[in-house]
Design an enzyme around this catalytic site. Structure first.
Site, short mmCIF file in Angstrom:
data_model
loop_
_atom_site.label_atom_id
_atom_site.label_comp_id
_atom_site.label_asym_id
_atom_site.label_seq_id
_atom_site.Cartn_x
_atom_site.Cartn_y
_atom_site.Cartn_z
N HIS A 16 -39.26 80.11 24.83
CA HIS A 16 -39.54 80.21 23.39
C HIS A 16 -40.39 81.46 23.10
CE1 HIS A 16 -39.27 75.63 23.82
NE2 HIS A 16 -38.30 75.90 22.96
N GLN A 26 -29.25 66.32 15.13
CA GLN A 26 -28.50 66.92 16.25
C GLN A 26 -28.53 66.05 17.51
OE1 GLN A 26 -31.08 70.53 16.33
NE2 GLN A 26 -30.91 70.36 18.54
N LYS A 79 -29.70 80.70 26.63
CA LYS A 79 -29.75 79.44 27.37
C LYS A 79 -28.81 78.41 26.73
CE LYS A 79 -31.76 75.69 29.32
NZ LYS A 79 -31.96 74.78 28.25
N GLN A 82 -24.55 76.97 21.36
CA GLN A 82 -25.30 76.95 20.10
C GLN A 82 -25.32 78.34 19.47
OE1 GLN A 82 -29.12 74.77 19.38
NE2 GLN A 82 -30.02 76.74 19.86
N MET A 112 -35.93 77.75 32.05
CA MET A 112 -36.99 76.98 31.39
C MET A 112 -36.40 76.12 30.30
SD MET A 112 -40.24 79.46 31.24
CE MET A 112 -40.86 80.17 32.76
P1 AMP Z 1 -35.28 74.34 21.77
O1 AMP Z 1 -36.71 74.18 21.40
O2 AMP Z 1 -34.95 73.84 23.13
O3 AMP Z 1 -34.34 73.86 20.70
O4 AMP Z 1 -35.03 75.91 21.86
C1 AMP Z 1 -35.38 76.77 20.80
C2 AMP Z 1 -34.82 78.13 21.09
O5 AMP Z 1 -35.35 78.61 22.32
C3 AMP Z 1 -33.29 78.13 21.23
O6 AMP Z 1 -32.76 79.30 20.63
C4 AMP Z 1 -33.11 78.15 22.72
O7 AMP Z 1 -31.88 78.72 23.14
C5 AMP Z 1 -34.27 79.01 23.16
N1 AMP Z 1 -34.59 78.76 24.56
C6 AMP Z 1 -34.83 77.56 25.16
N2 AMP Z 1 -35.01 77.72 26.50
C7 AMP Z 1 -34.89 79.05 26.74
C8 AMP Z 1 -34.97 79.85 27.92
N3 AMP Z 1 -35.21 79.32 29.11
N4 AMP Z 1 -34.78 81.17 27.78
C9 AMP Z 1 -34.52 81.73 26.58
N5 AMP Z 1 -34.44 81.04 25.43
C10 AMP Z 1 -34.62 79.71 25.50
#
Ligand code: AMP
Length: 282
Positions: free
Chosen positions: A37, A61, A150, A154, A185
């Site tokens: 993040h 979702q 990641k 999406q 991560m």
């Molecule tokens: P989430 O909180 O899991 O919904 O993720 C929020 C944003 O962070 C989304 O755009 C994810 O793709 C991105 N994200 C989550 N994990 C990673 C990671 N390991 N590397 C890069 N972006 C990430």
């Protein structure tokens, strides 16, 4: 950093920046922040005058029976992390702020972007994602929005929706941030026991192996998918949900691979469903 929970407060926090023409970078998240993040925030800081992060565990979702209730949450820690990272405005709405009584409008992306991969096992997932991101775009009105590779599918869905609905937002895809041993991560890594955490490194290793096979001249989509699947299956704690090879717009890849391809995997370790992927240009 200003923390706000309502749309009205968010507008007050952003009004002066909007009128003075400052650019707004937006990082939507579900919180339980980690360095993945934070890498999106860093990219947003580089490109924009103001950075807005949202933390919202979006109920629409999650399919019935999924982990909406138990999804990891730590708003206090997240606020500190976001502040350190350089977020200017943190938007942490309650579900009622985003989905008030009577809410009944949804965004459906119907192209190849929502075929296969996570669509198959998570009914309604991308409808929920597209709907909340469309709403957040209208609420925040950013110039640029940052999403991680990641969640490769999406990112494809968001790009499609943004183009189709003419949102005046530039979508920036950011690379996957990994732990030292290669594990991507993820907030859901919290669900892993120590043994599952160790075992889950096979996800990344299997993708590296796919890249090695392609590098060595292998072009058969079937053979590569089978090699990835077999490698993961050697790990007794792993339960493979899918190994799929797709094209850049998420159509099923041709039997003989060429061009830009995405190799994506979803694997269960105990109660954690982990996804990972690699993009390879052939
Ligand atoms: P989430 O909180 O899991 O919904 O993720 C929020 C944003 O962070 C989304 O755009 C994810 O793709 C991105 N994200 C989550 N994990 C990673 C990671 N390991 N590397 C890069 N972006 C990430």
């Amino acid at each position: 950093m200003k923390t706000v929970t309502t749309i009205a407060e968010l507008n007050s926090a952003l009004d002066s920046h909007r009128t003075s023409g400052e650019s707004i970078g937006f990082v939507p998240t579900m919180g339980y922040l980690h360095d993945g993040h934070i890498s999106l925030v860093e990219a947003a800081i580089r490109d924009n005058d103001i950075v807005v992060m949202s933390i919202f565990v979006n109920p629409t979702q999650f399919a019935p029976g999924e982990d909406y209730k138990s999804y990891p949450r730590d708003p206090d820690h997240d606020s500190v992390q976001a502040g350190y990272a350089g977020v200017d405005v943190l938007f942490m709405p309650e579900a009622e702020e985003i989905y008030p009584d009577g809410f009944s409008t949804y965004v459906n992306v119907d192209g190849p972007e929502t075929s296969g991969l996570d669509s198959a096992s998570r009914p309604g997932h991308f409808r929920g994602v597209a709907t909340v991101v469309a709403k957040l775009f209208n609420i925040v009105r950013p110039n640029k929005a940052y999403f991680g590779q990641k969640d490769a599918q999406q990112l494809m869905v968001i790009r499609r929706m943004t183009e189709d609905l003419n949102f005046p937002v530039e979508i920036i895809g950011c690379p996957i941030v990994r732990e030292a041993d290669g594990i991507a991560m993820s907030s859901r890594n919290k669900y892993l026991s120590a043994e599952e955490r160790d075992a889950s490194v096979v996800l990344y290793q299997s993708l590296v192996e796919a890249a090695r096979l392609i590098d060595a001249g292998e072009r058969s989509s079937d053979k590569i998918a089978t090699a990835v699947r077999n490698m993961i299956a050697e790990q007794p704690r792993a339960d493979v949900e899918y190994v799929e090879i797709r094209t850049a717009n998420n159509s099923v890849a041709p039997a003989v691979l060429s061009g830009e391809i995405l190799i994506a995997v979803a694997v269960w370790f105990g109660k954690a469903r982990l996804i990972d992927n690699i993009v390879i240009n052939i």
